[in-house]
Design an enzyme around this catalytic site. Structure first.
Site, short mmCIF file in Angstrom:
data_model
loop_
_atom_site.label_atom_id
_atom_site.label_comp_id
_atom_site.label_asym_id
_atom_site.label_seq_id
_atom_site.Cartn_x
_atom_site.Cartn_y
_atom_site.Cartn_z
N SER A 266 0.82 -1.21 0.00
CA SER A 266 0.00 0.00 0.00
C SER A 266 0.86 1.27 0.00
O SER A 266 1.68 1.43 -0.89
CB SER A 266 -0.96 -0.05 1.18
N HIS B 122 -7.44 -5.96 1.01
CA HIS B 122 -6.22 -5.15 1.06
C HIS B 122 -5.33 -5.53 2.25
O HIS B 122 -5.62 -5.16 3.40
CB HIS B 122 -6.70 -3.69 1.21
#
Ligand code: GTR
Length: 380
Positions: free
Chosen positions: A214, A356
């Site tokens: 990320s 995620h």
């Protein structure tokens, strides 16, 4: 202005995305050799990414940089040694320290290839609780060194008007509109980690990968573009202004990322809010600057904020530069089914089922890819 020549040279197959072609210079000259790429186009791209997105750092390796191994201990039932290393630096506005953790496998007869994990934790237990597994253990078991670099040591992840961290140490009073943001500051720290690793005889500094998830994945890519000492560059779900191309992206846009995280990029980037089609670059060009070194991009199927399709396309459209070096790249233009990694020629990609996160599954694919790369290099 640059834009007229840029719009002349779009990648044909990019369709509605209208992506600029990495293999044409801003003056409209076609790049047909690696020499031209390295001496002309690559530096031009790097400058544009500094100017419009990540910003310029006022300092490279500071003269004051020093390394101090503060503790060495046997861990994981003797299977690894953990070294705690302080990387210290100083500038006009004060001092800073990166508290690096280096896990080295004990059963290797030679210096270990290693992964540098950019992350927000300085504590193994805390990381394990958040991630649900111990990445250092997975890596040591496979014969890799595991190096943990905590970004908070370099710059806090908040909009503090650039008063703290390396900004407080090195920035001028009046920050220009192309001054480095927090992502570039973290990338600077990753290069200082490499400065140290070059001195550590337990690690093979020619075989060091940089990996992040990320926001740390965005950092890994920018580090890999700037610092060619990193042999392998890995982005896990880095999304907007990471691996994913911005033009036509779903999920997080440039406007949204600049609004929520105004400290991540430079001020110039904000002028591209809702104007992604006017950017002279797009993120496939960031990936192309990793060439000819191996690159791996990972997505997660439910992570639409990052946008797996835009991450895949980005890698796909970086292929032409790998081909200039004689590599095939992914070998396909089709995104693979979920949980079916592509191990291509210098390029890897997977779209893991789920959300995620940097999961153990992701790390295992990165290690599989690198094992295969070493085998190929050794002629197996
Ligand atoms: C989100 C941000 C993403 C990504 C993510 C993360 O809030 O919008 O760009 O960086 O945080 O770092 O987990």
């Amino acid at each position: 202005m640059q834009e007229s020549s840029i719009t002349k040279h779009l990648i044909e197959e990019s369709g509605e995305r209208k992506l600029p072609d990495p293999l044409y210079t801003n003056a409209g000259e076609q790049i047909i050799s690696t020499e031209q790429w390295e001496s002309n186009r690559r530096p031009e791209l790097l400058e544009m990414f500094k100017e419009h997105i990540y910003g310029r750092s006022p300092v490279n390796r500071p003269d004051s940089l020093s390394f101090n191994v503060v503790e060495t201990k046997s861990v994981m039932e003797g299977n690894a040694v953990l070294k705690k290393v302080d990387i210290s630096f100083e500038g006009p506005g004060g001092k800073g320290i990166i508290h690096l953790k280096v896990f080295v496998p004990t059963n290797l007869k030679k210096p270990a290839p290693a992964f540098v994990l950019i992350n927000k934790f300085n504590d193994e237990q805390e990381r394990k609780e958040m991630w649900g597994y111990s990445p250092e253990k997975s890596m040591i078991e496979r014969g890799y060194g595991a190096v943990f670099y905590c970004t908070a040591d370099v710059d806090p992840d908040e909009h503090d008007e650039f008063k703290n961290g390396v900004h407080g140490i090195y920035d001028e009073e009046q920050r220009p509109s192309d001054a480095w943001g927090t992502i570039a500051a973290w990338a600077w720290g990753a290069s200082r980690v490499m400065d140290y690793l070059e001195t550590d005889t337990d690690i093979d500094s020619d075989k060091v990968a940089i990996v992040g998830h990320s926001r740390s994945g965005k950092t890994a890519l920018w580090t890999g573009a700037l610092d060619e000492r990193f042999a392998f560059v890995i982005s896990n779900e880095s999304g907007s202004t990471g691996a994913a191309i911005s033009r036509g992206k779903i999920g997080e846009t440039i406007n949204q990322i600049n609004t929520k995280f105004p400290h991540w990029f430079n001020d110039n980037y904000k002028s591209f809010n809702d104007r992604e089609f006017e950017l002279p670059v797009d993120q496939h060009m960031l990936l192309s600057m990793i060439a000819p070194r191996p690159i791996y991009v990972a997505s997660a199927s439910e992570d639409l904020w990052c946008d797996p399709e835009s991450e895949f396309l980005s890698l796909s459209f970086a292929t032409s530069v790998y081909q200039l070096y004689g590599f095939k790249g992914l070998g396909t233009k089709q995104p693979p089914p979920i949980d079916s990694p592509i191990i291509g020629d210098q390029m890897g990609y997977h779209n893991r089922y789920g959300k995620h996160k940097l999961k153990e599954y992701d790390l295992v694919q990165f290690m599989n890819f690198w094992d295969g790369y070493f085998e190929k290099e050794n002629g197996h």
